[in-house]
Write a protein that holds these residues in place. Sequence first.
Motif, PDB file in Angstrom:
ATOM      1  N   VAL A 127       0.823  -1.206   0.000  1.00  0.00           N
ATOM      2  CA  VAL A 127       0.000   0.000   0.000  1.00  0.00           C
ATOM      3  C   VAL A 127       0.856   1.255   0.000  1.00  0.00           C
ATOM      4  CG1 VAL A 127      -1.746   1.319   1.272  1.00  0.00           C
ATOM      5  CG2 VAL A 127      -1.901  -1.184   1.153  1.00  0.00           C
ATOM      6  N   ARG A 128       1.865   1.290   0.862  1.00  0.00           N
ATOM      7  CA  ARG A 128       2.680   2.501   1.024  1.00  0.00           C
ATOM      8  C   ARG A 128       3.907   2.533   0.127  1.00  0.00           C
ATOM      9  NH1 ARG A 128       3.616   2.775   7.353  1.00  0.00           N
ATOM     10  NH2 ARG A 128       3.910   0.531   7.021  1.00  0.00           N
ATOM     11  N   SER A 129       4.231   1.408  -0.524  1.00  0.00           N
ATOM     12  CA  SER A 129       5.377   1.387  -1.426  1.00  0.00           C
ATOM     13  C   SER A 129       4.946   1.774  -2.838  1.00  0.00           C
ATOM     14  CB  SER A 129       6.016  -0.011  -1.452  1.00  0.00           C
ATOM     15  OG  SER A 129       6.502  -0.377  -0.185  1.00  0.00           O
ATOM     16  N   SER A 130       5.909   2.215  -3.626  1.00  0.00           N
ATOM     17  CA  SER A 130       5.653   2.564  -5.021  1.00  0.00           C
ATOM     18  C   SER A 130       6.871   2.145  -5.833  1.00  0.00           C
ATOM     19  CB  SER A 130       5.368   4.064  -5.162  1.00  0.00           C
ATOM     20  OG  SER A 130       6.517   4.814  -4.800  1.00  0.00           O
ATOM     21  N   HIS A 131       6.940   2.618  -7.085  1.00  0.00           N
ATOM     22  CA  HIS A 131       8.094   2.278  -7.917  1.00  0.00           C
ATOM     23  C   HIS A 131       9.373   2.912  -7.362  1.00  0.00           C
ATOM     24  CE1 HIS A 131       5.743   0.309 -10.976  1.00  0.00           C
ATOM     25  NE2 HIS A 131       4.915   1.354 -11.049  1.00  0.00           N
ATOM     26  N   GLY A 132       9.207   3.964  -6.566  1.00  0.00           N
ATOM     27  CA  GLY A 132      10.362   4.613  -5.971  1.00  0.00           C
ATOM     28  C   GLY A 132      10.608   4.154  -4.553  1.00  0.00           C
ATOM     29  N   PRO A 133       9.893   4.734  -3.583  1.00  0.00           N
ATOM     30  CA  PRO A 133      10.105   4.365  -2.173  1.00  0.00           C
ATOM     31  C   PRO A 133       9.747   2.905  -1.896  1.00  0.00           C
ATOM     32  CG  PRO A 133       8.874   6.417  -2.361  1.00  0.00           C
ATOM     33  CD  PRO A 133       8.924   5.821  -3.730  1.00  0.00           C
ATOM     34  N   PHE A 134      10.572   2.249  -1.067  1.00  0.00           N
ATOM     35  CA  PHE A 134      10.332   0.874  -0.655  1.00  0.00           C
ATOM     36  C   PHE A 134      10.038   0.889   0.833  1.00  0.00           C
ATOM     37  CE2 PHE A 134      11.545  -3.251   0.989  1.00  0.00           C
ATOM     38  CZ  PHE A 134      11.033  -4.132   0.060  1.00  0.00           C
ATOM     39  N   VAL A 135       8.805   0.628   1.208  1.00  0.00           N
ATOM     40  CA  VAL A 135       8.385   0.685   2.605  1.00  0.00           C
ATOM     41  C   VAL A 135       8.183  -0.729   3.120  1.00  0.00           C
ATOM     42  CG1 VAL A 135       6.679   1.581   4.239  1.00  0.00           C
ATOM     43  CG2 VAL A 135       7.268   2.887   2.176  1.00  0.00           C
ATOM     44  N   LYS A 136       8.738  -1.028   4.285  1.00  0.00           N
ATOM     45  CA  LYS A 136       8.621  -2.353   4.878  1.00  0.00           C
ATOM     46  C   LYS A 136       7.464  -2.395   5.867  1.00  0.00           C
ATOM     47  CE  LYS A 136      13.587  -3.349   4.548  1.00  0.00           C
ATOM     48  NZ  LYS A 136      14.800  -3.709   5.330  1.00  0.00           N
ATOM     49  N   ALA A 137       6.922  -3.600   6.035  1.00  0.00           N
ATOM     50  CA  ALA A 137       5.841  -3.811   6.991  1.00  0.00           C
ATOM     51  C   ALA A 137       6.083  -5.107   7.743  1.00  0.00           C
ATOM     52  CB  ALA A 137       4.489  -3.867   6.274  1.00  0.00           C
ATOM     53  N   SER A 138       5.823  -5.085   9.048  1.00  0.00           N
ATOM     54  CA  SER A 138       5.934  -6.282   9.874  1.00  0.00           C
ATOM     55  C   SER A 138       4.554  -6.911   9.988  1.00  0.00           C
ATOM     56  CB  SER A 138       6.451  -5.929  11.273  1.00  0.00           C
ATOM     57  OG  SER A 138       6.349  -7.032  12.142  1.00  0.00           O
ATOM     58  N   GLY A 139       4.464  -8.203   9.689  1.00  0.00           N
ATOM     59  CA  GLY A 139       3.151  -8.819   9.785  1.00  0.00           C
ATOM     60  C   GLY A 139       3.126 -10.249   9.298  1.00  0.00           C
ATOM     61  N   LEU A 140       1.924 -10.744   9.080  1.00  0.00           N
ATOM     62  CA  LEU A 140       1.688 -12.111   8.617  1.00  0.00           C
ATOM     63  C   LEU A 140       1.297 -12.088   7.146  1.00  0.00           C
ATOM     64  CD1 LEU A 140      -0.484 -13.307  11.648  1.00  0.00           C
ATOM     65  CD2 LEU A 140       1.987 -13.549  11.356  1.00  0.00           C
ATOM     66  N   ARG A 141       1.856 -13.005   6.392  1.00  0.00           N
ATOM     67  CA  ARG A 141       1.534 -13.087   4.961  1.00  0.00           C
ATOM     68  C   ARG A 141       0.501 -14.195   4.741  1.00  0.00           C
ATOM     69  NH1 ARG A 141       6.244 -13.567   0.589  1.00  0.00           N
ATOM     70  NH2 ARG A 141       6.016 -11.311   0.501  1.00  0.00           N
ATOM     71  N   TRP A 142      -0.621 -13.807   4.147  1.00  0.00           N
ATOM     72  CA  TRP A 142      -1.706 -14.739   3.887  1.00  0.00           C
ATOM     73  C   TRP A 142      -1.884 -14.916   2.382  1.00  0.00           C
ATOM     74  CZ3 TRP A 142      -4.049 -17.237   7.905  1.00  0.00           C
ATOM     75  CH2 TRP A 142      -3.885 -16.682   9.181  1.00  0.00           C
ATOM     76  N   ILE A 143      -2.129 -16.162   1.971  1.00  0.00           N
ATOM     77  CA  ILE A 143      -2.427 -16.479   0.584  1.00  0.00           C
ATOM     78  C   ILE A 143      -3.928 -16.767   0.492  1.00  0.00           C
ATOM     79  CG2 ILE A 143      -1.874 -17.918  -1.395  1.00  0.00           C
ATOM     80  CD1 ILE A 143       0.497 -16.367  -0.293  1.00  0.00           C
ATOM     81  N   SER A 144      -4.633 -16.008  -0.327  1.00  0.00           N
ATOM     82  CA  SER A 144      -6.083 -16.167  -0.453  1.00  0.00           C
ATOM     83  C   SER A 144      -6.438 -16.781  -1.800  1.00  0.00           C
ATOM     84  CB  SER A 144      -6.783 -14.814  -0.310  1.00  0.00           C
ATOM     85  OG  SER A 144      -6.559 -14.271   0.978  1.00  0.00           O
ATOM     86  N   LEU A 145      -7.329 -17.759  -1.774  1.00  0.00           N
ATOM     87  CA  LEU A 145      -7.853 -18.379  -2.991  1.00  0.00           C
ATOM     88  C   LEU A 145      -9.309 -17.960  -3.145  1.00  0.00           C
ATOM     89  CD1 LEU A 145      -5.406 -20.263  -2.090  1.00  0.00           C
ATOM     90  CD2 LEU A 145      -6.504 -21.997  -3.520  1.00  0.00           C
ATOM     91  N   MET A 146      -9.661 -17.529  -4.368  1.00  0.00           N
ATOM     92  CA  MET A 146     -10.995 -16.986  -4.608  1.00  0.00           C
ATOM     93  C   MET A 146     -11.563 -17.540  -5.901  1.00  0.00           C
ATOM     94  SD  MET A 146      -9.696 -13.148  -3.715  1.00  0.00           S
ATOM     95  CE  MET A 146      -8.100 -13.589  -4.415  1.00  0.00           C
ATOM     96  N   LEU A 147     -12.843 -17.821  -5.872  1.00  0.00           N
ATOM     97  CA  LEU A 147     -13.553 -18.215  -7.084  1.00  0.00           C
ATOM     98  C   LEU A 147     -13.985 -16.947  -7.818  1.00  0.00           C
ATOM     99  CD1 LEU A 147     -14.974 -20.439  -8.822  1.00  0.00           C
ATOM    100  CD2 LEU A 147     -17.014 -19.995  -7.430  1.00  0.00           C
ATOM    101  N   LEU A 148     -13.644 -16.854  -9.101  1.00  0.00           N
ATOM    102  CA  LEU A 148     -14.068 -15.711  -9.916  1.00  0.00           C
ATOM    103  C   LEU A 148     -15.422 -16.035 -10.543  1.00  0.00           C
ATOM    104  CD1 LEU A 148     -10.741 -14.668 -11.676  1.00  0.00           C
ATOM    105  CD2 LEU A 148     -11.713 -13.850  -9.525  1.00  0.00           C
ATOM    106  N   ALA A 149     -16.436 -15.307 -10.087  1.00  0.00           N
ATOM    107  CA  ALA A 149     -17.798 -15.615 -10.527  1.00  0.00           C
ATOM    108  C   ALA A 149     -18.471 -14.369 -11.077  1.00  0.00           C
ATOM    109  CB  ALA A 149     -18.614 -16.172  -9.353  1.00  0.00           C
ATOM    110  N   PRO A 150     -19.060 -14.453 -12.272  1.00  0.00           N
ATOM    111  CA  PRO A 150     -19.826 -13.321 -12.815  1.00  0.00           C
ATOM    112  C   PRO A 150     -21.134 -13.157 -12.037  1.00  0.00           C
ATOM    113  CG  PRO A 150     -19.998 -15.214 -14.266  1.00  0.00           C
ATOM    114  CD  PRO A 150     -19.028 -15.599 -13.199  1.00  0.00           C
ATOM    115  N   ILE A 151     -21.368 -11.955 -11.525  1.00  0.00           N
ATOM    116  CA  ILE A 151     -22.585 -11.670 -10.772  1.00  0.00           C
ATOM    117  C   ILE A 151     -23.496 -10.831 -11.665  1.00  0.00           C
ATOM    118  CG2 ILE A 151     -23.540 -10.733  -8.643  1.00  0.00           C
ATOM    119  CD1 ILE A 151     -21.592 -13.042  -8.225  1.00  0.00           C
ATOM    120  N   PRO A 152     -24.578 -11.405 -12.184  1.00  0.00           N
ATOM    121  CA  PRO A 152     -25.421 -10.708 -13.174  1.00  0.00           C
ATOM    122  C   PRO A 152     -25.935  -9.361 -12.693  1.00  0.00           C
ATOM    123  CG  PRO A 152     -25.996 -13.032 -13.073  1.00  0.00           C
ATOM    124  CD  PRO A 152     -25.046 -12.774 -11.929  1.00  0.00           C
ATOM    125  N   TRP A 153     -26.460  -9.285 -11.470  1.00  0.00           N
ATOM    126  CA  TRP A 153     -27.052  -8.031 -11.014  1.00  0.00           C
ATOM    127  C   TRP A 153     -25.998  -6.966 -10.705  1.00  0.00           C
ATOM    128  CZ3 TRP A 153     -25.330  -6.732  -6.218  1.00  0.00           C
ATOM    129  CH2 TRP A 153     -24.914  -7.768  -5.363  1.00  0.00           C
TER     130      TRP A 153
END
Length: 208
Positions: A127-153
């Motif tokens: 969130v806070r990093s860009s192509h220039g500044p490199f910002v570090k964050a301490s935390g837990l890394r989570w891998i999320s799996l998601m179903l891609l579903a077309p929602i008509p409405w």
Amino acid sequence: MSMRAAHDIFCTAPVLIQWFAPFASAFTTPTLRGVLVLIAGAILTPSRRTVTAALSIMGLREIATFTTFHRVLNRNRWAPHDLARRLLHQLITTFVPEGPVVMAIDETIERRWGARIRVRGIYRDPVRSSHGPFVKASGLRWISLMLLAPIPWAGRVWALPFLTVLAPSKRYDHERGRRHKLLMDWARQSCSRSSAGCPTGRSSLWPT
């Protein structure tokens, strides 16, 4: 008031029990009572959906056995991968019954600090990093799996999460003398486990 008494008072709504029926057998009976109380509280609370907030909205903030509800998430034994497969099956049946089944994989950093959170690592803050500044964050890394579903409405494709896996830091694995899994290793393994959630005869999942 015990967890059983809390369940009997607050979580006997037939609609809630019927809605959760496909997942109930993945829990022991005592744990299921706590799960239903927390689900009801999470639905009703207007604030952050923490255990404390859920108990507060249910009128159980001062319950003597409040730690029992915390154990539902941090200590009790239940089958997360079994639950994920059941949830995936429900999502496929509801949103993409004719296919194709397409899955997205993403990672997120949960910002956490503290010496007792040993699995945490130091990562690039997306969130806070860009192509220039490199910002570090301490935390837990989570891998999320998601179903891609077309929602008509909605007129668009939604990513519906069904499984989240914690990926330990390299330091944590090295301190315990075990091979460190890369993000693609976690993604590949999670895809393989989740493929059992597809209805019989359906195509395999494809990461995007």
